[in-house]
Scaffold this motif. Structure first.
Motif, mmCIF file in Angstrom:
data_model
loop_
_atom_site.group_PDB
_atom_site.id
_atom_site.type_symbol
_atom_site.label_atom_id
_atom_site.label_comp_id
_atom_site.label_asym_id
_atom_site.label_seq_id
_atom_site.Cartn_x
_atom_site.Cartn_y
_atom_site.Cartn_z
ATOM 1 N N UNK A 111 0.830 -1.203 0.000
ATOM 2 C CA UNK A 111 0.000 0.000 0.000
ATOM 3 C C UNK A 111 0.868 1.257 0.000
ATOM 4 N N UNK A 112 0.401 2.272 -0.702
ATOM 5 C CA UNK A 112 0.978 3.602 -0.609
ATOM 6 C C UNK A 112 0.131 4.370 0.394
ATOM 7 N N UNK A 113 0.740 4.818 1.469
ATOM 8 C CA UNK A 113 0.008 5.576 2.483
ATOM 9 C C UNK A 113 -0.026 7.026 2.017
ATOM 10 N N UNK A 114 -1.212 7.467 1.615
ATOM 11 C CA UNK A 114 -1.348 8.784 0.997
ATOM 12 C C UNK A 114 -1.640 9.899 1.992
ATOM 13 N N UNK A 115 -1.809 9.565 3.254
ATOM 14 C CA UNK A 115 -2.017 10.592 4.265
ATOM 15 C C UNK A 115 -2.272 9.988 5.631
ATOM 16 N N UNK A 116 -2.031 10.804 6.645
ATOM 17 C CA UNK A 116 -2.259 10.381 8.026
ATOM 18 C C UNK A 116 -2.931 11.520 8.778
ATOM 19 N N UNK A 117 -3.922 11.165 9.573
ATOM 20 C CA UNK A 117 -4.683 12.161 10.327
ATOM 21 C C UNK A 117 -4.805 11.697 11.768
ATOM 22 N N UNK A 118 -4.623 12.615 12.698
ATOM 23 C CA UNK A 118 -4.826 12.318 14.106
ATOM 24 C C UNK A 118 -5.335 13.548 14.829
ATOM 25 N N UNK A 119 -6.157 13.306 15.823
ATOM 26 C CA UNK A 119 -6.619 14.410 16.665
ATOM 27 C C UNK A 119 -6.921 13.879 18.064
ATOM 28 N N UNK A 152 -10.923 15.492 1.753
ATOM 29 C CA UNK A 152 -11.069 16.137 0.437
ATOM 30 C C UNK A 152 -9.751 16.144 -0.331
ATOM 31 N N UNK A 153 -8.638 16.205 0.388
ATOM 32 C CA UNK A 153 -7.337 16.181 -0.250
ATOM 33 C C UNK A 153 -6.894 14.780 -0.666
ATOM 34 N N UNK A 154 -7.593 13.758 -0.201
ATOM 35 C CA UNK A 154 -7.270 12.384 -0.581
ATOM 36 C C UNK A 154 -7.803 12.039 -1.960
ATOM 37 N N UNK A 155 -8.848 12.740 -2.394
ATOM 38 C CA UNK A 155 -9.490 12.394 -3.664
ATOM 39 C C UNK A 155 -8.843 13.083 -4.845
#
Length: 155
Positions: A111-119, A152-155
């Motif tokens: 897999x190519x990890x195209x982003x990571x989000x955490x809060x 939205x930036x993933x698409x």
């Protein structure tokens, strides 16, 4: 783009709130790790993997699923989490460190990890419950807005 969000959310459904935003933006289904057949994940163009953070890593059910995934080519993934640590101490490096084990497993499968989000998420574990918890009210409206912009930036 065919998308799926794989989620384990337990205590206060903190991570489920974030996953709901992703699912709406990406027009994706949400499934738990136990509802997913590892073979079916290869049919998706983009798969999000997320849970709360437990001892600096994702929930074991998500890590176990990553171990069972077949190798893929040309597939994208994203990683997300909520954490109970004090929000003032968290930054991008903190999030990446918490995601390291899952990221390594996904990348090893192709897999190519195209982003990571955490809060931050509300945490009432252990002694914190006696003081009303930590990060009360999180994820909040700003966190959800940031999750929407991330998706939205993933698409």
């Amino acid at each position: 783009m065919k998308s799926l969000v794989v989620l384990f959310s337990y205590h206060h459904n903190n991570t489920e709130k974030i996953a709901g935003v992703f699912a709406k933006v990406l027009d994706a289904q949400i499934k738990t790790p136990h509802q997913v057949d590892p073979e079916e994940i290869g049919a998706y163009d983009l798969v999000g993997f997320g849970s709360g953070i437990y001892s600096a890593r994702h929930h074991q059910s998500l890590l176990d699923l990553a171990d069972r995934l077949p190798p893929v080519t040309g597939r994208k993934a994203f990683i997300f989490s909520t954490y109970g640590a004090p929000a003032v101490f968290a930054d991008e490096k903190f999030v990446k460190n918490n995601h390291a084990q899952l990221r390594e497993k996904l990348e090893a499968k192709g897999y190519t990890v195209s982003g990571e989000f955490g809060c931050a998420g509300w945490n009432t574990n252990s002694f914190l419950k006696y003081f009303g918890g930590l990060n009360r009210g999180r994820p909040n409206a700003d966190d959800l807005k940031n999750a929407k912009a991330f998706a939205e930036n993933l698409t």
